[in-house]
Scaffold this active site. Structure first.
Site, PDB file in Angstrom:
ATOM      1  N   LYS A 114       0.823  -1.216   0.000  1.00  0.00           N
ATOM      2  CA  LYS A 114       0.000   0.000   0.000  1.00  0.00           C
ATOM      3  C   LYS A 114       0.849   1.255   0.000  1.00  0.00           C
ATOM      4  CE  LYS A 114      -2.021  -0.332   4.069  1.00  0.00           C
ATOM      5  NZ  LYS A 114      -1.497  -1.582   4.595  1.00  0.00           N
TER       6      LYS A 114
ATOM      7  N   ARG B  54      -8.964   2.098   9.364  1.00  0.00           N
ATOM      8  CA  ARG B  54      -8.581   0.742   9.727  1.00  0.00           C
ATOM      9  C   ARG B  54      -9.654   0.080  10.571  1.00  0.00           C
ATOM     10  NH1 ARG B  54      -2.688   1.606   9.317  1.00  0.00           N
ATOM     11  NH2 ARG B  54      -1.511  -0.317   9.593  1.00  0.00           N
TER      12      ARG B  54
ATOM     13  N   ARG C  23      11.858  -0.863  11.434  1.00  0.00           N
ATOM     14  CA  ARG C  23      10.885  -0.168  12.264  1.00  0.00           C
ATOM     15  C   ARG C  23      10.797  -0.869  13.612  1.00  0.00           C
ATOM     16  NH1 ARG C  23       5.701   0.385   8.360  1.00  0.00           N
ATOM     17  NH2 ARG C  23       4.754  -0.426  10.260  1.00  0.00           N
TER      18      ARG C  23
ATOM     19  N   ARG D 147       0.101  -7.754  13.673  1.00  0.00           N
ATOM     20  CA  ARG D 147      -0.523  -6.775  12.773  1.00  0.00           C
ATOM     21  C   ARG D 147      -1.398  -7.471  11.732  1.00  0.00           C
ATOM     22  NH1 ARG D 147       3.297  -3.282   9.949  1.00  0.00           N
ATOM     23  NH2 ARG D 147       5.058  -4.557  10.584  1.00  0.00           N
TER      24      ARG D 147
ATOM     25  N   ARG E 299      11.756  -9.344   4.724  1.00  0.00           N
ATOM     26  CA  ARG E 299      12.009  -7.905   4.632  1.00  0.00           C
ATOM     27  C   ARG E 299      11.830  -7.258   5.993  1.00  0.00           C
ATOM     28  NH1 ARG E 299       7.495  -4.314   2.007  1.00  0.00           N
ATOM     29  NH2 ARG E 299       6.713  -4.657   4.080  1.00  0.00           N
TER      30      ARG E 299
HETATM   31  P1  AMP Z   1       1.473   1.418   9.188  1.00  0.00           P
HETATM   32  O1  AMP Z   1       2.729   2.180   8.886  1.00  0.00           O
HETATM   33  O2  AMP Z   1       0.295   1.909   8.410  1.00  0.00           O
HETATM   34  O3  AMP Z   1       1.653  -0.064   9.110  1.00  0.00           O
HETATM   35  O4  AMP Z   1       1.110   1.727  10.723  1.00  0.00           O
HETATM   36  C1  AMP Z   1       1.992   1.375  11.771  1.00  0.00           C
HETATM   37  C2  AMP Z   1       1.226   1.318  13.089  1.00  0.00           C
HETATM   38  O5  AMP Z   1       0.636   2.588  13.355  1.00  0.00           O
HETATM   39  C3  AMP Z   1       0.055   0.342  13.105  1.00  0.00           C
HETATM   40  O6  AMP Z   1       0.463  -0.972  13.437  1.00  0.00           O
HETATM   41  C4  AMP Z   1      -0.818   0.958  14.191  1.00  0.00           C
HETATM   42  O7  AMP Z   1      -0.315   0.691  15.487  1.00  0.00           O
HETATM   43  C5  AMP Z   1      -0.649   2.444  13.932  1.00  0.00           C
HETATM   44  N1  AMP Z   1      -1.669   2.970  12.980  1.00  0.00           N
HETATM   45  C6  AMP Z   1      -1.466   3.498  11.736  1.00  0.00           C
HETATM   46  N2  AMP Z   1      -2.613   3.887  11.176  1.00  0.00           N
HETATM   47  C7  AMP Z   1      -3.588   3.590  12.062  1.00  0.00           C
HETATM   48  C8  AMP Z   1      -4.998   3.725  12.068  1.00  0.00           C
HETATM   49  N3  AMP Z   1      -5.665   4.255  11.017  1.00  0.00           N
HETATM   50  N4  AMP Z   1      -5.677   3.295  13.161  1.00  0.00           N
HETATM   51  C9  AMP Z   1      -5.034   2.778  14.229  1.00  0.00           C
HETATM   52  N5  AMP Z   1      -3.718   2.612  14.300  1.00  0.00           N
HETATM   53  C10 AMP Z   1      -2.983   3.018  13.228  1.00  0.00           C
END
Ligand code: AMP
Length: 185
Positions: free
Chosen positions: A15, A89, A132, A143, A128
């Protein structure tokens, strides 16, 4: 009205890559909630502190924090199409986002699901590491579980509204990009 495009998909579906391609190749503004949260952490803000413990466990940050953050980001956009990466989400986030989009005279154009089967997600996660703090194999698996439990219901939510477009995310990034563009055409 200004287009608003949502990218949906499991962790590791690409994404983020596709969102950046829409920004760099098609003039979309990009709102990526994971990036905004990581920036908030790096800046040491109150939001960053509150979000950190959830992020490091691989679980979702509470809806009210996300909704406030996204409201601010959307309010700051000028009149450009926008691509949303990582939000909504949860169903409550989708409902709030709908209201927010309308309040800013925007239009929800499409929710593009970048579909990748679980076994491929697990292969990608193992192959990968992005450096982070939430990128250990255990949090990555969490996740994926959280995606199925809390985010996947949005597929039906957007399908019922006629907004869902499904793209095969198990291909190389150029082919996925091609399908994403076709879905938006
Ligand atoms: P991402 O980079 O999109 O994978 O987000 C990393 C982490 O940020 C996720 O595992 C969540 O803990 C938090 N996060 C990002 N976007 C959201 C969202 N829309 N709602 C809740 N938590 C989020």
């Amino acid at each position: 009205m200004n287009a608003t495009v949502i990218l949906l998909g499991p962790p590791g579906s690409g994404k983020g890559t596709q969102a950046e391609r829409l920004r760099d190749g098609s003039g979309f503004a990009l709102v990526a909630t994971g990036d905004l949260l990581r920036e908030a952490r790096a800046a040491g803000s109150e939001l960053g502190h509150r979000a950190a413990e959830f992020m490091d466990r691989g679980v979702l940050v509470p809806d009210e924090l996300i909704i406030a953050m996204v409201a601010e980001a959307v309010a700051a956009l000028d009149s450009k199409p926008v691509v949303l990466d990582g939000v909504p989400r949860t169903v409550p986030q989708a409902v709030e986002l709908d209201a927010l989009v309308r309040a800013h005279a925007r239009e929800l154009t499409a929710a593009i699901l970048i579909d990748v089967p679980d076994d491929e997600v697990v292969r990608r996660i193992q192959g990968r590491r992005q450096g982070r703090t939430d990128d250990t194999p255990a949090t990555a698996r969490e996740r994926l579980r959280v995606y199925h439990r809390e985010t996947e219901p949005l597929v039906r939510h957007f399908q019922e509204r006629g907004l869902l477009r499904r793209v095969d995310g198990a291909q190389d990034p150029d082919s996925v990009e091609h399908e994403v563009r076709a879905a938006l055409a």
